[in-house]
Design a protein around this motif. Structure first.
Motif, PDB file in Angstrom:
ATOM      1  N   ILE A 296       1.034   4.080  -3.007  1.00 23.55           N
ATOM      2  CA  ILE A 296       0.723   5.497  -2.756  1.00 23.55           C
ATOM      3  C   ILE A 296       1.881   6.366  -3.211  1.00 23.55           C
TER       4      ILE A 296
ATOM      5  N   GLN B  74       0.823  -1.212   0.000  1.00 25.16           N
ATOM      6  CA  GLN B  74       0.000   0.000   0.000  1.00 25.16           C
ATOM      7  C   GLN B  74       0.856   1.261   0.000  1.00 25.16           C
ATOM      8  N   GLU B  75       1.878   1.316   0.852  1.00 28.76           N
ATOM      9  CA  GLU B  75       2.722   2.513   0.935  1.00 28.76           C
ATOM     10  C   GLU B  75       3.488   2.748  -0.363  1.00 28.76           C
TER      11      GLU B  75
ATOM     12  N   GLU C 213      -3.920   9.841   2.591  1.00 30.40           N
ATOM     13  CA  GLU C 213      -4.590   8.853   3.428  1.00 30.40           C
ATOM     14  C   GLU C 213      -4.850   7.577   2.628  1.00 30.40           C
ATOM     15  N   PRO C 214      -4.743   6.390   3.270  1.00 32.52           N
ATOM     16  CA  PRO C 214      -4.961   5.120   2.557  1.00 32.52           C
ATOM     17  C   PRO C 214      -6.324   5.019   1.884  1.00 32.52           C
ATOM     18  N   ASN C 215      -7.336   5.692   2.444  1.00 35.23           N
ATOM     19  CA  ASN C 215      -8.663   5.564   1.831  1.00 35.23           C
ATOM     20  C   ASN C 215      -8.713   6.182   0.429  1.00 35.23           C
TER      21      ASN C 215
ATOM     22  N   GLN D  78      -7.855   3.369  -1.777  1.00 35.52           N
ATOM     23  CA  GLN D  78      -8.969   2.432  -1.864  1.00 35.52           C
ATOM     24  C   GLN D  78     -10.041   2.933  -2.827  1.00 35.52           C
TER      25      GLN D  78
END
Length: 791
Positions: free
Chosen positions: A53, A49-50, A63-65, A68
């Motif tokens: 991004i 994920q990082e 933000e992770p969202n 998503q």
């Protein structure tokens, strides 16, 4: 990996940043496309994920969202099976790939000769979208902008993304090194692959080679060959129906139908920061954007005007310097910001790219370019003519227009009261060095000093009168120049007298609209110089203006000394109006120092003096307000209210501006709060609040927020009271203004009550939240709170 990928009905072309859905461009956002390309290029692995991004939002804290949301958009378009979620690890591209099936009669991939960029393209997504539309409608699109702004990089990226629309080819011609215009045609012919037939006219042969097919020709760095490039482009566009030309130049080609797109600075707090971080990682792979260094990087980008080349050169310095040190060295940016010896000569240093621009100027243009560097805040046409030493504004306009067309001047925002031209600060510093080398800097500054003194005196005569609304925006637009002109006073022969004249003219501006702390410091420095031969009335006016500034800063003893000196001059000249002003200013200081009886006596003397001399103007309004303040301070609220009402009625009759009536009404609102007349206080504040933004009066906003805090506390709305108090404190702190003692006495017990009701920790947290709010947030929130119905 740039090879197209085929899966299902889709074709992904990473090199062109294009996703086709059944052969047509898919409706997909830029970020979602970035995520898809990153996953597809790493399809044999799980992408954390990082990392994902970082690939899709380089240099930004996200933000992770947000990721998503993009994954959901991709799955909705491509199907859920195209991207798999690997629990606690990340995502993987899992769509089944297929071999491309050639279609009978399909053209071969369009031949193109575009440079392959070695760095990632950052930002300017809106510019790319705008330019794509312009290129579709106009046969000639010219990207203009100052040297190093990123025109070439934008042109290459635009051409890459538009390849699918140019079946016959896309060709790139770099003209930077081409000095002989006679070689222009051969350079373009070579780039497009046209055969050199010695028996035919070379231009006819080039036109025949391109023909009517859909093709794109990118002509880069045209500024030193404007006329020959324009002639060639005109002939090609007239002969080749399907041709589009994309040019980059520091000035337009000047052809009929040419579409100009100005490549401006990168936004300081977003794309510019992303670019810095991305290029810094090329020099230091472990470089990261953190909460600690983000504000420093943003300031570096701001000081470099968002110029892409300057930011890249600064980012490369992270190998040896921390970002704080890079920021500190920007005062010497032309020596500090140097690049690789392998770069193009004009891009090796920041200085070189600007020298390239200046080299193309005529002698009059170069002279005016250097002289305009005295304006740190841009200039009007009239001021430009003064600096240039040109008596005819239209003659000055011609040269200023030429400098603008060559991307050395830019237009200020259109919401200003009159057109203004300015230089990016980096360009201005370079021009200033040129001016210093000519030896005429002092003469230019002397002309401009006289211009700004005259401007200040004209503007000062309109403040606190019906013309204030028209003049405040003009003063704010010239504020940086006025500060610079104050500094010139220390070096120029007429500087001492000019400094006193500035203080006399602008005292009201600094007190009610400009930054108070700046105005006070400038005034103190000016009055420390002995101005021989200055008119005594003007000297007295400056002393009294300085008394008011010192009082607003909370320096009450000093304010009294200035008022005494100004009062002595007024008395010796038998000037009743200035004597009344001096009495009022003395009374201000006495009141603040706890000498209320002396203050009341002086205020009453001033009021009587004004009445007896038939002066029903702002001086009388202020005097009535001052007496009311004394009564309010000692609890005589009925007397205070009567005087406020009289002052407000007189101010309205005189058509005084909101900076005056708003102060009176905010004082009245405090009386209403104290007397428990809360609905009336709310109505008063609700009527005043829109004026803060409409009339550009941020100082009044801080005062009104403080009164609103008192009202909220009285209503038992203690969370709102604490936040409003924070808003007021932030506004006063930013300006360097101290609240009047009577206002401090009003708010202190109310905030003590709210602090007790909430508890110290909660109260301080809410107050801090108010202090952290932006002006835009404050405007809507306070208006909404005041408008909330209450039983």
């Amino acid at each position: 990996m740039s090879t197209p990928l085929h899966f299902g009905r889709f074709e992904l072309r990473p090199a062109e940043r294009l996703l086709l859905d059944d052969g047509k461009p898919a409706a997909l956002g830029v970020r979602a496309l970035d995520v898809l390309i990153a996953l597809a290029q790493r399809r044999d692995q799980v992408v954390g994920q990082e990392e994902l991004i970082d690939l899709a939002w380089p240099g930004l804290v996200v933000e992770p969202n947000n990721l998503q949301v993009q994954i959901s958009a991709l799955r909705k378009l491509l199907g859920a099976e195209a991207i798999a979620t690997v629990k606690r690890r990340g995502y993987q591209f899992t769509a089944a790939l297929r071999e491309a099936e050639p279609v009978r009669g399909e053209a071969t991939p369009s031949p193109h000769r575009l440079p392959l960029p070695r760095t990632r393209f950052i930002g300017r997504e809106h510019a790319l979208a705008d330019c794509a539309g312009l290129l579709e409608r106009a046969p000639l699109l010219t990207l203009t902008g100052t040297g190093g702004s990123g025109k070439t990089r934008l042109a290459i990226e635009l051409a890459q993304r538009q390849l699918a629309g140019f079946a016959a080819g896309a060709w790139f011609v770099d003209l930077a090194a081409l000095q002989d215009p006679r070689r222009l045609l051969a350079a373009v012919a070579s780039a497009v692959g046209a055969r050199q037939d010695t028996t035919a006219d070379p231009l006819d042969a080039l036109c025949a080679h391109i023909g009517a097919a859909r093709a794109l020709l990118v002509l880069d760095n045209c500024e030193h060959l404007i006329d020959p490039v324009a002639r060639l482009a005109d002939r090609l566009l007239g002969a080749c129906a399907g041709l589009r030309i994309l040019a980059t130049s520091r000035e337009a080609l000047g052809l009929p139908g040419e579409q100009i797109f100005a490549v401006g600075p990168l936004p300081f707090d977003s794309d510019a920061v992303r670019l810095f971080v991305d290029r810094a990682r090329l020099a230091r792979p472990d470089f990261a954007l953190t909460p600690a260094n983000a504000p420093v990087i943003a300031e570096i980008c701001r000081r470099l005007d968002g110029i892409a080349l300057a930011i890249e050169l600064a980012a490369a310095r992270v190998r040896m310097f921390a970002v704080d040190e890079i920021r500190a060295r920007l005062d010497d940016r032309f020596r500090f910001l140097t690049g690789s010896s392998h770069a193009a000569p004009r891009h090796r240093t920041l200085s070189a790219t600007l020298q390239w621009s200046v080299k193309l100027l005529s002698e009059p243009e170069a002279q005016v370019f250097a002289r305009l560097s005295v304006f740190v805040g841009g200039c009007t046409l009239a001021a430009a003519a003064v600096a240039a030493g040109i008596g005819d504004e239209y003659a000055a306009l011609q040269i200023v227009t030429q400098l603008h067309d060559k991307s050395l001047l830019v237009m200020a925002p259109e919401n200003l009261p009159e057109p203004r031209f300015r230089m990016l600060e980096t360009v201005r510093q370079f021009a200033q060095d040129l001016l210093d080398e000519t030896g005429e800097a002092q003469a230019v500054r002397a002309r401009c000093l006289a211009h700004f003194v005259a401007f200040a005196e004209e503007a000062g005569g309109h403040l606190h009168g019906p013309g204030e609304l028209a003049w405040l925006p003009r003063l704010k637009a010239e504020q940086d120049n006025l500060i610079a002109a104050h500094d010139w006073c220390a070096q120029l022969p007429e500087g001492a007298r000019a400094g006193w004249r500035f203080v006399a003219a602008l005292g009201r501006y600094w007190a009610f609209a400009g930054p108070l702390d700046v105005g006070y410091c400038l005034g103190a420095a000016a009055l420390a110089r002995d101005a021989h031969g200055l008119d005594e009335a003007l000297r007295g006016k400056a002393l009294l203006a300085m008394s008011h500034l010192a009082y607003k800063r909370g320096f009450y003893d000093e304010a009294l000394r200035w008022a005494d000196r100004g009062g002595e001059l007024a008395a010796s000249a038998d000037d009743a109006e200035r004597t009344a002003v001096a009495l009022s200013l003395r009374a201000n200081a006495w009141h603040a120092l706890g000498r209320a009886d002396e203050a009341l006596s002086a205020y009453e003397q001033a009021t009587e003096l004004l009445r007896s001399n038939g002066v029903p103007d702002i001086r009388l309004v202020v005097s009535l307000n001052n007496i009311a303040e004394i009564h309010r301070g000692v609890g005589r609220h009925a007397q205070a209210r009567a005087l406020y009402d009289e002052a407000i009625a007189l101010a309205k009759r005189l058509e005084l501006p909101a900076s005056v009536t708003g102060q009176l009404q905010s004082n009245l609102a405090q009386v209403q709060v104290t007397l428990g007349q809360w609905p009336a206080a709310r109505e008063t504040l609700q009527a005043l609040w829109p004026l803060v933004r409409r009339d550009g009066l941020p100082k009044m906003g801080a005062r009104l927020a403080e009164v609103a805090a008192g009202l909220a506390s009285a209503l038992g709305e203690h969370v709102q009271a604490a936040r409003l108090h924070g808003v007021a404190l932030a506004g006063r702190r930013e300006d360097g203004e101290r609240a009047d003692p009577v206002d401090e006495a009003f708010i202190a017990p109310l905030m003590a009550a709210s602090r007790e009701a909430l508890g110290v920790e909660r109260f301080e947290a809410e107050r801090a939240a108010g202090e952290a709010m932006t002006q835009q947030e404050v405007g809507g929130w306070v208006a909404g709170w005041l408008a909330t119905p209450r039983s």
